[in-house]
Design a protein around this motif. Sequence first.
Motif, mmCIF file in Angstrom:
data_model
loop_
_atom_site.group_PDB
_atom_site.id
_atom_site.type_symbol
_atom_site.label_atom_id
_atom_site.label_comp_id
_atom_site.label_asym_id
_atom_site.label_seq_id
_atom_site.Cartn_x
_atom_site.Cartn_y
_atom_site.Cartn_z
ATOM 1 N N VAL A 90 23.412 -14.455 73.272
ATOM 2 C CA VAL A 90 21.961 -14.115 73.317
ATOM 3 C C VAL A 90 21.343 -15.261 73.971
ATOM 4 O O VAL A 90 21.751 -16.794 73.666
ATOM 5 C CB VAL A 90 21.182 -13.834 72.072
ATOM 6 C CG1 VAL A 90 21.713 -12.445 71.664
ATOM 7 C CG2 VAL A 90 21.453 -14.942 70.984
ATOM 8 N N ALA A 91 20.251 -15.334 74.736
ATOM 9 C CA ALA A 91 19.422 -16.276 75.278
ATOM 10 C C ALA A 91 18.548 -16.909 74.585
ATOM 11 O O ALA A 91 18.199 -18.143 74.544
ATOM 12 C CB ALA A 91 19.063 -15.956 76.850
ATOM 13 N N THR A 92 17.897 -16.287 73.563
ATOM 14 C CA THR A 92 16.629 -16.928 72.587
ATOM 15 C C THR A 92 17.287 -16.605 71.062
ATOM 16 O O THR A 92 17.808 -15.619 70.844
ATOM 17 C CB THR A 92 15.623 -16.265 72.883
ATOM 18 O OG1 THR A 92 15.442 -14.787 72.715
ATOM 19 C CG2 THR A 92 15.076 -16.671 74.428
ATOM 20 N N ASN A 93 16.891 -17.509 70.311
ATOM 21 C CA ASN A 93 17.052 -17.290 68.915
ATOM 22 C C ASN A 93 16.068 -16.328 68.430
ATOM 23 O O ASN A 93 14.692 -16.374 68.472
ATOM 24 C CB ASN A 93 16.761 -18.670 68.060
ATOM 25 C CG ASN A 93 16.881 -18.755 66.788
ATOM 26 O OD1 ASN A 93 17.071 -17.744 66.190
ATOM 27 N ND2 ASN A 93 16.922 -19.777 66.016
ATOM 28 N N GLY A 94 16.565 -15.343 67.586
ATOM 29 C CA GLY A 94 15.783 -14.303 67.277
ATOM 30 C C GLY A 94 15.335 -14.484 65.810
ATOM 31 O O GLY A 94 14.563 -13.531 65.095
ATOM 32 N N CYS A 95 15.642 -15.625 64.945
ATOM 33 C CA CYS A 95 15.564 -15.717 63.719
ATOM 34 C C CYS A 95 14.467 -16.684 63.398
ATOM 35 O O CYS A 95 14.669 -17.274 62.289
ATOM 36 C CB CYS A 95 16.868 -16.018 63.170
ATOM 37 S SG CYS A 95 18.234 -14.570 63.100
ATOM 38 N N ARG A 96 13.792 -17.105 64.066
ATOM 39 C CA ARG A 96 12.633 -18.104 63.922
ATOM 40 C C ARG A 96 11.540 -17.903 63.216
ATOM 41 O O ARG A 96 11.154 -16.829 63.052
ATOM 42 C CB ARG A 96 12.277 -18.708 65.200
ATOM 43 C CG ARG A 96 13.336 -19.474 65.907
ATOM 44 C CD ARG A 96 12.689 -20.355 67.089
ATOM 45 N NE ARG A 96 13.798 -20.513 68.064
ATOM 46 C CZ ARG A 96 13.595 -21.091 69.198
ATOM 47 N NH1 ARG A 96 12.416 -21.332 69.637
ATOM 48 N NH2 ARG A 96 14.660 -21.330 69.887
#
Length: 149
Positions: free
Chosen positions: A143-149
Amino acid sequence: MSLTRRRLSITGAIGIVAWALTLWPKRARAGDDALDFVERMTGRAATESNQLRLLMPTEFSTGYTVPMDIQVESPMTEADHVKSIRVFAPENPFVEVAQFHFSPRRCLARVSTRIRLAGPQHVVALAEMSDGRLLMAKSWVSVATNGCR
């Protein structure tokens, strides 16, 4: 000791190999550790199986909504059915991302949903069968971006 072209070349080659090993993709390292990870999480050994299929995209633009499809080939009878499916993402802050329970003669052992991923990693699906076996499947997702921030 004098610095010769040969020594410089050998030293450079060793340095490049050491640098490459530090950048070795997590994908290569984590693939071998999935069975150990499942055993640490459950206290039981799992078996990789084609009976359990975890379908996810290899690359996805965002970690916020990664599609996931899980299927287990099972007759779903009283004697032979899927009791539950657990999904793990080892790099997420909360490692267990989903859990699904099934009843015999009530449904197919299939789930389609979306999950969040903190980064590129192996996602591990674990199906507990009525006879106590644990079936495991894994899928690498980048994945390109962190989805857990």
